[in-house]
Scaffold this active site. Structure first.
Site, PDB file in Angstrom:
ATOM      1  N   SER A  86      38.061 -43.818  -1.012  1.00 28.26           N
ATOM      2  CA  SER A  86      36.762 -44.327  -0.552  1.00 28.26           C
ATOM      3  C   SER A  86      36.721 -44.421   0.971  1.00 28.26           C
ATOM      4  CB  SER A  86      36.429 -45.671  -1.209  1.00 28.26           C
ATOM      5  OG  SER A  86      37.223 -46.708  -0.699  1.00 28.26           O
ATOM      6  N   ASN A  87      37.828 -44.803   1.584  1.00 23.01           N
ATOM      7  CA  ASN A  87      37.860 -44.808   3.057  1.00 23.01           C
ATOM      8  C   ASN A  87      37.749 -43.393   3.605  1.00 23.01           C
ATOM      9  OD1 ASN A  87      38.274 -47.523   4.416  1.00 23.01           O
ATOM     10  ND2 ASN A  87      39.729 -47.665   2.721  1.00 23.01           N
ATOM     11  N   HIS A 145      44.843 -51.007   7.020  1.00 23.98           N
ATOM     12  CA  HIS A 145      45.643 -51.932   6.213  1.00 23.98           C
ATOM     13  C   HIS A 145      44.761 -53.106   5.802  1.00 23.98           C
ATOM     14  CE1 HIS A 145      49.219 -53.908   4.747  1.00 23.98           C
ATOM     15  NE2 HIS A 145      48.791 -55.013   5.312  1.00 23.98           N
ATOM     16  N   THR A 186      53.450 -46.761  13.985  1.00 28.40           N
ATOM     17  CA  THR A 186      54.740 -46.687  14.678  1.00 28.40           C
ATOM     18  C   THR A 186      55.816 -46.810  13.603  1.00 28.40           C
ATOM     19  OG1 THR A 186      54.690 -49.074  15.015  1.00 28.40           O
ATOM     20  CG2 THR A 186      53.824 -47.716  16.819  1.00 28.40           C
ATOM     21  N   ARG A 240      52.669 -43.940   0.774  1.00 28.45           N
ATOM     22  CA  ARG A 240      54.083 -43.608   1.002  1.00 28.45           C
ATOM     23  C   ARG A 240      54.492 -44.074   2.393  1.00 28.45           C
ATOM     24  NH1 ARG A 240      55.956 -43.445  -3.453  1.00 28.45           N
ATOM     25  NH2 ARG A 240      57.874 -42.563  -2.603  1.00 28.45           N
ATOM     26  N   ASN A 264      46.252 -45.915  10.783  1.00 29.12           N
ATOM     27  CA  ASN A 264      46.335 -46.398   9.402  1.00 29.12           C
ATOM     28  C   ASN A 264      45.355 -47.547   9.227  1.00 29.12           C
ATOM     29  OD1 ASN A 264      47.406 -46.839   6.720  1.00 29.12           O
ATOM     30  ND2 ASN A 264      48.505 -48.609   7.538  1.00 29.12           N
ATOM     31  N   GLU A 323      57.893 -48.991  12.686  1.00 26.79           N
ATOM     32  CA  GLU A 323      57.947 -50.252  11.936  1.00 26.79           C
ATOM     33  C   GLU A 323      56.670 -50.404  11.102  1.00 26.79           C
ATOM     34  OE1 GLU A 323      58.435 -55.049  12.630  1.00 26.79           O
ATOM     35  OE2 GLU A 323      58.515 -53.713  14.366  1.00 26.79           O
TER      36      GLU A 323
HETATM   37  C1  GAR Z   1      42.433 -49.683   0.850  1.00 28.53           C
HETATM   38  O1  GAR Z   1      42.156 -51.040   0.564  1.00 28.53           O
HETATM   39  C2  GAR Z   1      43.466 -49.586   1.950  1.00 28.53           C
HETATM   40  O2  GAR Z   1      43.335 -50.571   2.928  1.00 28.53           O
HETATM   41  C3  GAR Z   1      44.728 -49.773   1.165  1.00 28.53           C
HETATM   42  O3  GAR Z   1      44.549 -49.047  -0.014  1.00 28.53           O
HETATM   43  C4  GAR Z   1      43.154 -49.015  -0.332  1.00 28.53           C
HETATM   44  C5  GAR Z   1      42.758 -47.562  -0.492  1.00 28.53           C
HETATM   45  O4  GAR Z   1      41.453 -47.432  -0.900  1.00 28.53           O
HETATM   46  N1  GAR Z   1      45.849 -49.302   1.928  1.00 28.53           N
HETATM   47  C6  GAR Z   1      47.054 -49.843   1.871  1.00 28.53           C
HETATM   48  O5  GAR Z   1      47.334 -50.779   1.147  1.00 28.53           O
HETATM   49  C7  GAR Z   1      48.071 -49.174   2.771  1.00 28.53           C
HETATM   50  N2  GAR Z   1      49.361 -49.789   2.640  1.00 28.53           N
HETATM   51  P1  GAR Z   1      40.706 -46.024  -0.867  1.00 28.53           P
HETATM   52  O6  GAR Z   1      41.647 -44.962  -1.446  1.00 28.53           O
HETATM   53  O7  GAR Z   1      39.518 -46.237  -1.762  1.00 28.53           O
HETATM   54  O8  GAR Z   1      40.359 -45.723   0.552  1.00 28.53           O
END
Ligand code: GAR
Length: 195
Positions: free
Chosen positions: A13-14, A109, A141, A91, A107, A143
């Site tokens: 969706s993002n 988060h 980065t 990943r 990214n 980390e």
């Molecule tokens: C989103 O909430 C994103 O922030 C999260 O996974 C979801 C993906 O949604 N990402 C993480 O947790 C990264 N570690 P989407 O596939 O519908 O964009």
């Protein structure tokens, strides 16, 4: 015009919001959507919109991250992106991969970093009794979830919220934040976007 590759693991969706934003006067265009899961629903959604897609199933590499990433790199390098956007990419990338794209990999988060890096962010925000939650776009980065912050969007935590209701509210904020950050970043401006 900057070239953008988007890495996904799931529904994307993002990714869709990023794709839809890169039109007209936007300083970037999508050149590739790539996933570690050949069944990721986002791949079909990108292909429907005429975007090149690729997938490399991480399960075929049995924990050998370097070998997985070597395969993942092939379509990415062929697409010659200027910017990589991780959008629900689940990943962990090795330092070698991250270094290769230093300063040009973003990214999103689902927490107000530096709070709650890693998984189960919404459950942790609820357990802590936080009055607000939100999402962060940051530079990647080595980390995990610790790179320079490029934008944050805040939402309230409401009485009766569950992990699911809070996640839905944060996801809606993600959909506003990520395109705003990418547009600014692609134009060479790294000042954080605060929504
Ligand atoms: C989103 O909430 C994103 O922030 C999260 O996974 C979801 C993906 O949604 N990402 C993480 O947790 C990264 N570690 P989407 O596939 O519908 O964009």
């Amino acid at each position: 015009m900057k070239r953008v590759a988007i890495l996904i693991s799931g529904s994307g969706s993002n990714m869709l919001c990023l794709l839809e934003s890169m039109q007209g006067a936007h300083p970037a265009r999508p050149v590739l959507v790539v996933s570690n899961d050949p069944a990721a629903a986002g791949l079909a959604r990108a292909a429907e919109r005429g975007i090149a897609t690729a997938s490399v199933d991480h399960r075929a590499f049995k924990g050998d991250r370097a070998a997985f990433e070597a395969e993942l790199l092939r379509p990415i390098l062929a697409a010659a992106p200027d910017i990589l956007c991780l959008a629900g990419f689940m990943r962990v990338l090795t330092p070698a991969f991250v270094e290769r794209f230093r300063g040009r990999m973003l990214n999103i988060h689902p927490s107000l970093l530096p709070k709650y890096p890693g998984l189960h962010t919404h459950a942790r925000a609820l357990a802590a009794g936080d009055p607000q939650a939100g999402c962060t776009v940051h530079e990647v980065t080595p980390e995990l979830d610790a790179g320079p912050i490029l934008g944050q969007a805040r939402v309230p935590v409401l009485p009766g919220d569950t992990e699911a209701t809070l996640a839905a509210r944060v996801l809606e904020a993600e959909h506003r934040l990520y395109p705003a950050v990418l547009a600014r970043f692609a134009a060479g401006d790294r000042r954080p976007v605060l929504l």
